[in-house]
Write an enzyme that holds these catalytic residues in place. Structure first.
Site: not given
Ligand code: SER
Length: 340
Positions: A11, A14, A37, A57, A156, A160
């Site tokens: 990532g 970002g 990425d 990924i 999300y 997490k």
């Protein structure tokens, strides 16, 4: 091919990746950085890395290729679909956020087994891992400690929170029934970031985005309709302090760390307070409020602030910027220059 201890950043294109690559490069130019990425790395970052891999990924063959090519001993696994984006494609969010993290933990485990040293693994969790049930509870709860209100309402946040547990599993309990010990190869270290605000980049797909969006819109002369009520409050942090926290946590001696997951905070202004400082800096700013009840509901479920005393005690979390200096000394001057 590099047999030098290397860093892998997922990532990397970002917001956090951008700031992290600059800092890693400034600290040690000789340590190879490999990035992964879906999106191309901005030219400024690309000049600082050994190899910028375009890919997913979720592509385990690609990860196996990197495993063979590099001797990675630091992983910064930043790739994720953020909270607003994830609500539109929950199954995809689960794939990227959970299966993707599992793939990276497996990658780190295999790397550790192959070179025999623990792989330091940084994982950015979020205040989205919390879920306070209503505004009264939010007001009463104040600074929420790590283990309270772990009932997220978003895909999300659930992703997490679960990946925090996955990381702890790899670090402490991996294959606990096997004859030989396998755990300890992954040195999992995680912070729950508050909303992040960078002077250099604008986020996409998050729900704390109203703060950075408001500032960048005002500075670039664009009108902005804020999607939360003026009294809405969650914690925020300036990007340099976020990167500083990553460094402090990753450099801390293992034995000092009493937890795998740490809250970190800096300041916790209301949307009205943010609007006020933005208007003061950009008197012609065209800011209105147009509440999006659904996104408001998500922000309302996040704590007004976090108790980060464990991070301060264990590894010296000490943000340099408070609300006034984040705007006065970092955001406003840098953003003015950027849009000048
Ligand atoms: N700031 C992120 C978001 O709003 C949460 O980590 O999605």
């Amino acid at each position: 091919m590099s047999r030098k201890p290397s860093v892998l950043i997922t990532g990397a294109s970002g917001e956090i990746g951008h700031a992290l690559i600059s800092r890693l490069f400034a600290e040690d130019r000789d340590r190879p950085i490999v990035t992964l990425d879906l999106n191309p790395l901005p030219a400024e970052s690309a000049a600082k890395v050994r190899q910028a891999v375009s890919g997913s990924i979720l592509d385990t063959a690609l990860l196996d290729g990197l495993l063979a090519q590099y001797e990675v001993d630091h992983v910064y696994h930043l790739a994720a679909l953020l909270s607003t984006r994830s609500e539109f494609s929950p199954a995809l969010a689960h794939k990227v956020n959970v299966e993707g993290t599992l793939n990276l933990l497996e990658f780190a485990q295999k790397q550790g087994e192959s070179h025999g040293r623990p792989v330091a693994f940084f994982y950015p969790s979020s205040i989205a891992a919390f879920g306070v049930p209503d505004l009264d509870t939010k007001a009463r709860a104040g600074k929420v400690p790590e283990d309270d209100h772990n009932v997220p309402t978003t895909m999300y946040g659930a992703n997490k929170l679960y990946c925090e547990h996955l990381g702890r599993y790899y670090a402490r309990h991996y294959k606990q029934l096997a004859a030989e010990a396998h755990s300890g190869r992954v040195d999992f270290r995680c912070v729950r970031f508050p909303g992040l605000i960078s002077a250099e980049t604008v986020p996409s797909g998050g729900t704390s985005d109203y703060a950075p969006e408001m500032i960048h819109a005002a500075a670039s002369g664009q009108p902005y309709a804020c999607f939360v009520r003026p009294d809405t409050r969650i914690p925020f942090m300036a990007m340099p302090d976020a990167v500083d926290a990553i460094f402090r946590l990753m450099e801390a001696p293992r034995e000092k760390l009493t937890r795998t997951v740490y809250n970190i905070g800096a300041f916790a202004p209301s949307a009205a307070q943010i609007e006020e400082v933005v208007r003061r800096a950009f008197p012609r700013a065209d800011i209105t409020t147009k509440v999006d009840e659904k996104r408001q509901g998500i922000v309302d479920s996040w704590p007004a602030d976090v108790d980060d005393s464990a991070a301060r005690t264990d590894w010296g979390h000490a943000p340099q910027y408070d609300f006034a200096s984040a705007f006065g000394e970092y955001l406003i001057p840098s953003i003015k220059k950027r849009y000048a």
